[in-house]
Write a protein that holds these residues in place. Sequence first.
Motif: not given
Length: 183
Positions: A124-129, A150
């Motif tokens: 996971q990176q911020d609001d996305r995978w 996203r």
Amino acid sequence: MRHALSAIVLSLLISPATHADDDNTTEMKAAMDAFAKAFAGTWVQERVLDNDLPGIAEKGDTLVAHITFTPKDGLILVDWKGEVNGKPAGATAKGLVGWDAAQKKLRTRWFTTAGSSGTNVYWQQDDRWIRASRYLQADGTQGSNRAVLRFPSENKHVARVTNRKQGEETLPPRTDTWTRESK
């Protein structure tokens, strides 16, 4: 005295290892819980294939894919089935999502009844995978890609798939839209 000293030394050696295990377990559980929250349920996607899937479909076919992520016993079971041009696909797939302690990321290992197999690594990176994939098709062709997933809504995710390679062929980027059918 000797036993007391041995007990102190042993407790000093075990204590940091136990603490490290607790940290790893916490990190693993947080990643698994976040993945389950985002992906649990059955997702569907329809697209026209821009490459062959040996044992399943050919370039130009319409594939409707269904993938189900089911949290169970601290892991996530993965089931895939599809229809090609309105008929059941020639194969199904099963996989398992678990924790890769060396990379500190989630890893899926999957196999199809057509003889293909692969590995996806998720983080996971911020609001996305992010998903990095490597696979081996039934005919022995190796492939890989990278996707950024996203979630514009709870029941929809869009995967921008890049760095696509199949054998010696470089494939163009593509965008896949998945809709959650059920949770």
